[in-house]
Design an enzyme around this catalytic site. Structure first.
Site: not given
Ligand code: ZN
Length: 185
Positions: A141, A144
């Site tokens: 994450e 991201h």
């Molecule tokens: Zn992802």
């Protein structure tokens, strides 16, 4: 509210995201919508850029791994303005997937232990160490919000092998049972 998840190829997924402040408008609603969206898609994590907001915010719910990793099953946490301040240990392989890249799973090498500083939903500043599968989800994450997707960790050979499938995802030519937004559909 269930939000559409951006598919591979959307420019927002490439953005380095920015910190938010306490007065970010409708933050609680955004976080609630992200949990609803992640649950609907049976995800274990979701980052704000995946729903079109280039801000440093992601959520993790490890209960999807309760069969394989029972001790992590009750881990649910919101990370606001997180910073990974340390990564350590010998890299290990884990077969990762991503709600923005449906139908593709590949082994990714990452270090097993991390220290993260972040604000929780009550804007308490927390510094915490994680390892194993929870560290793995956080690292995914965290990528991201840095504008990076897990396929960018693969060798150029493996990425070339996936090129056709990735182009199909961008064009919406993929079977998916949750709401998505495809850049070229
Ligand atoms: Zn992802």
């Amino acid at each position: 509210m269930i939000l559409p998840i951006l598919a591979y190829g959307d420019p927002v997924l490439k953005k380095k995201c920015t910190d938010i402040t306490k007065d970010y408008s409708n933050l609680n609603k955004l976080i609630n919508d992200m949990y609803a969206t992640m649950d609907k898609a049976h995800g274990v994590g979701l980052a704000a850029p995946q729903i079109g907001k280039p801000i440093r915010l992601f959520i993790v719910d490890a209960s999807g791994f309760e069969d394989e990793y029972p001790d992590t099953a009750d881990f649910v946490q919101t990370f606001i303005n997180p910073v990974i301040i340390e990564e350590s240990g010998t890299e290990w392989a884990f077969n990762e997937g991503c709600l923005s890249i449906p139908g593709i799973r590949e082994d990714v090498m990452r270090k097993p232990t991390i220290v993260v500083q972040y604000f929780d939903e009550d804007w308490e500043l927390i510094e915490e160490e994680f390892d194993g599968i929870i560290a793995r989800i956080i690292q995914h994450e965290y990528d991201h919000i840095e504008g990076k997707l897990f396929v960018e960790h693969l060798s150029s050979f493996n990425r070339t092998m996936l090129r056709g499938k990735l182009n199909d995802i961008t064009a919406g030519k993929v079977e998916v049972n949750y709401r998505m937004k495809f850049p070229k559909k």
